[in-house]
Design a protein around this motif. Structure first.
Motif, PDB file in Angstrom:
ATOM      1  N   ALA A  11       0.839  -1.582   0.023  1.00 40.90           N
ATOM      2  CA  ALA A  11       0.377   0.005  -0.095  1.00 40.90           C
ATOM      3  C   ALA A  11       0.969   1.306   0.145  1.00 40.90           C
ATOM      4  O   ALA A  11       0.471   2.371  -1.030  1.00 40.90           O
ATOM      5  N   LEU A  12       1.936   1.269   0.219  1.00 39.65           N
ATOM      6  CA  LEU A  12       2.494   2.294   1.048  1.00 39.65           C
ATOM      7  C   LEU A  12       3.695   2.787  -0.748  1.00 39.65           C
ATOM      8  O   LEU A  12       3.960   4.069  -0.475  1.00 39.65           O
ATOM      9  N   PHE A  13       4.626   1.813  -0.232  1.00 42.07           N
ATOM     10  CA  PHE A  13       5.308   1.729  -1.752  1.00 42.07           C
ATOM     11  C   PHE A  13       5.163   0.774  -3.166  1.00 42.07           C
ATOM     12  O   PHE A  13       6.028   1.420  -3.515  1.00 42.07           O
ATOM     13  N   VAL A  14       4.166   0.461  -3.281  1.00 41.73           N
ATOM     14  CA  VAL A  14       4.539  -0.718  -4.113  1.00 41.73           C
ATOM     15  C   VAL A  14       3.644   0.989  -5.590  1.00 41.73           C
ATOM     16  O   VAL A  14       2.361   0.481  -4.999  1.00 41.73           O
ATOM     17  N   LYS A  15       3.914   0.819  -6.521  1.00 39.22           N
ATOM     18  CA  LYS A  15       3.142   1.588  -7.239  1.00 39.22           C
ATOM     19  C   LYS A  15       3.162   0.998  -8.836  1.00 39.22           C
ATOM     20  O   LYS A  15       3.571   1.656 -10.310  1.00 39.22           O
ATOM     21  N   ASP A  16       2.724   0.337  -8.894  1.00 41.31           N
ATOM     22  CA  ASP A  16       2.967  -0.401 -10.522  1.00 41.31           C
ATOM     23  C   ASP A  16       1.514  -1.141 -10.920  1.00 41.31           C
ATOM     24  O   ASP A  16       0.483  -0.482 -10.144  1.00 41.31           O
ATOM     25  N   SER A  17       1.376  -1.572 -11.657  1.00 45.39           N
ATOM     26  CA  SER A  17       0.481  -1.917 -12.499  1.00 45.39           C
ATOM     27  C   SER A  17      -0.317  -3.746 -12.258  1.00 45.39           C
ATOM     28  O   SER A  17      -1.251  -4.169 -12.436  1.00 45.39           O
ATOM     29  N   ILE A  18       0.341  -4.128 -10.978  1.00 42.93           N
ATOM     30  CA  ILE A  18       0.586  -5.890 -11.128  1.00 42.93           C
ATOM     31  C   ILE A  18      -0.027  -6.090  -9.754  1.00 42.93           C
ATOM     32  O   ILE A  18      -0.502  -6.147  -9.790  1.00 42.93           O
ATOM     33  N   ILE A  19       1.019  -5.009  -8.696  1.00 41.72           N
ATOM     34  CA  ILE A  19       1.290  -6.348  -7.497  1.00 41.72           C
ATOM     35  C   ILE A  19       0.587  -5.208  -6.737  1.00 41.72           C
ATOM     36  O   ILE A  19      -0.620  -6.319  -6.031  1.00 41.72           O
ATOM     37  N   ARG A  20       0.620  -3.978  -7.330  1.00 40.34           N
ATOM     38  CA  ARG A  20      -0.639  -3.252  -5.394  1.00 40.34           C
ATOM     39  C   ARG A  20      -2.385  -3.823  -6.443  1.00 40.34           C
ATOM     40  O   ARG A  20      -3.185  -4.159  -5.244  1.00 40.34           O
ATOM     41  N   PRO A  21      -2.330  -3.341  -7.650  1.00 42.69           N
ATOM     42  CA  PRO A  21      -3.716  -4.358  -8.140  1.00 42.69           C
ATOM     43  C   PRO A  21      -4.733  -5.012  -7.623  1.00 42.69           C
ATOM     44  O   PRO A  21      -5.753  -5.979  -6.787  1.00 42.69           O
ATOM     45  N   TYR A  22      -3.457  -5.831  -8.499  1.00 48.77           N
ATOM     46  CA  TYR A  22      -4.028  -8.052  -8.284  1.00 48.77           C
ATOM     47  C   TYR A  22      -3.438  -8.369  -7.183  1.00 48.77           C
ATOM     48  O   TYR A  22      -3.708  -8.927  -6.582  1.00 48.77           O
ATOM     49  N   GLY A  23      -2.279  -8.657  -6.972  1.00 53.15           N
ATOM     50  CA  GLY A  23      -1.508  -9.128  -5.591  1.00 53.15           C
ATOM     51  C   GLY A  23      -2.529  -8.412  -3.721  1.00 53.15           C
ATOM     52  O   GLY A  23      -1.857  -9.074  -3.136  1.00 53.15           O
ATOM     53  N   GLY A  24      -2.629  -7.567  -3.869  1.00 52.32           N
ATOM     54  CA  GLY A  24      -2.906  -7.163  -2.538  1.00 52.32           C
ATOM     55  C   GLY A  24      -4.724  -7.488  -2.231  1.00 52.32           C
ATOM     56  O   GLY A  24      -4.515  -7.852  -1.410  1.00 52.32           O
ATOM     57  N   ASP A  25      -4.715  -7.572  -3.348  1.00 53.51           N
ATOM     58  CA  ASP A  25      -6.581  -8.200  -3.066  1.00 53.51           C
ATOM     59  C   ASP A  25      -6.576  -9.515  -3.263  1.00 53.51           C
ATOM     60  O   ASP A  25      -7.644 -10.139  -2.168  1.00 53.51           O
ATOM     61  N   ILE A  26      -5.794 -10.280  -3.495  1.00 51.10           N
ATOM     62  CA  ILE A  26      -5.465 -11.808  -3.004  1.00 51.10           C
ATOM     63  C   ILE A  26      -4.868 -12.026  -1.748  1.00 51.10           C
ATOM     64  O   ILE A  26      -5.473 -12.853  -1.051  1.00 51.10           O
ATOM     65  N   LEU A  27      -3.569 -11.153  -1.357  1.00 51.73           N
ATOM     66  CA  LEU A  27      -2.908 -11.260  -0.279  1.00 51.73           C
ATOM     67  C   LEU A  27      -4.536 -10.927   0.985  1.00 51.73           C
ATOM     68  O   LEU A  27      -4.340 -11.430   2.462  1.00 51.73           O
ATOM     69  N   VAL A  28      -5.403  -9.468   1.070  1.00 54.36           N
ATOM     70  CA  VAL A  28      -5.997  -9.538   1.692  1.00 54.36           C
ATOM     71  C   VAL A  28      -7.248 -10.256   2.436  1.00 54.36           C
ATOM     72  O   VAL A  28      -7.270 -10.403   3.374  1.00 54.36           O
ATOM     73  N   VAL A  29      -7.645 -10.741   1.064  1.00 52.50           N
ATOM     74  CA  VAL A  29      -8.743 -12.677   1.454  1.00 52.50           C
ATOM     75  C   VAL A  29      -7.618 -13.405   2.431  1.00 52.50           C
ATOM     76  O   VAL A  29      -8.511 -13.903   3.503  1.00 52.50           O
ATOM     77  N   ILE A  30      -6.154 -13.397   2.069  1.00 53.48           N
ATOM     78  CA  ILE A  30      -5.452 -14.050   2.495  1.00 53.48           C
ATOM     79  C   ILE A  30      -5.698 -14.233   4.545  1.00 53.48           C
ATOM     80  O   ILE A  30      -5.135 -14.600   4.990  1.00 53.48           O
ATOM     81  N   LEU A  31      -5.082 -12.870   4.579  1.00 55.09           N
ATOM     82  CA  LEU A  31      -4.884 -12.156   5.337  1.00 55.09           C
ATOM     83  C   LEU A  31      -6.267 -12.461   6.576  1.00 55.09           C
ATOM     84  O   LEU A  31      -5.798 -12.682   7.628  1.00 55.09           O
ATOM     85  N   MET A  32      -6.811 -11.651   6.370  1.00 51.13           N
ATOM     86  CA  MET A  32      -8.659 -11.721   6.697  1.00 51.13           C
ATOM     87  C   MET A  32      -8.700 -13.344   6.875  1.00 51.13           C
ATOM     88  O   MET A  32      -9.261 -13.726   7.977  1.00 51.13           O
ATOM     89  N   TYR A  33      -8.851 -14.563   6.589  1.00 50.34           N
ATOM     90  CA  TYR A  33      -9.370 -15.700   6.143  1.00 50.34           C
ATOM     91  C   TYR A  33      -8.329 -16.423   7.644  1.00 50.34           C
ATOM     92  O   TYR A  33      -8.710 -16.534   8.226  1.00 50.34           O
ATOM     93  N   TYR A  34      -6.816 -16.380   7.762  1.00 44.41           N
ATOM     94  CA  TYR A  34      -6.395 -16.199   8.574  1.00 44.41           C
ATOM     95  C   TYR A  34      -6.105 -15.556   9.932  1.00 44.41           C
ATOM     96  O   TYR A  34      -6.071 -16.183  11.148  1.00 44.41           O
ATOM     97  N   PHE A  35      -6.433 -14.510   9.750  1.00 39.15           N
ATOM     98  CA  PHE A  35      -7.240 -13.526  11.082  1.00 39.15           C
ATOM     99  C   PHE A  35      -8.418 -14.690  11.418  1.00 39.15           C
ATOM    100  O   PHE A  35      -8.157 -14.601  13.319  1.00 39.15           O
TER     101      PHE A  35
END
Length: 114
Positions: A11-35
């Motif tokens: 969120a703070l440092f990646v300003k690309d067109s792949i990792i930030r929009p797509y990788g972040g969305d994949i990881l947020v579900v994984i984060l919530m699931y394991y939380f």
């Protein structure tokens, strides 16, 4: 905690067109699931579906401009948490995140009889 730190770095440092929009969305579900999994012992499938439905609900809120409806468009934190633009790509990424969680927990999923 590691996934959360990765999310913050994205969120703070990646300003690309792949990792930030797509990788972040994949990881947020994984984060919530394991939380939630760290607090509640339950079958992985309903947990993954619950997290996925929550993510879908947030995305649908973006479609209906929930931030504006709640009159929070000037609140930067709420604009980040709720978001402001609907994307079918986000729906796909959330689904992929839930599938990854089920893949990781597949042994636990198999051990539970229905």
């Amino acid at each position: 905690m590691l996934i959360f730190v990765i999310e913050v770095i994205i969120a703070l440092f990646v300003k690309d067109s792949i990792i930030r929009p797509y990788g972040g969305d994949i990881l947020v579900v994984i984060l919530m699931y394991y939380f939630f999994k760290s607090f509640v012992k339950m079958n992985p499938l309903p947990l993954a579906l619950g997290v996925l439905l929550f993510a879908y609900a947030v995305e649908i809120g973006q479609y209906f401009n929930l931030v504006e409806v709640l009159n929070m468009q000037d609140n930067a934190i709420m604009r980040i948490v709720i978001g402001s633009s609907f994307s079918w790509g986000d729906i796909f990424c959330y689904t992929l995140g839930a599938i990854i969680c089920l893949f990781i927990d597949r042994k636990e999923l198999k051990a539970i009889s229905y």
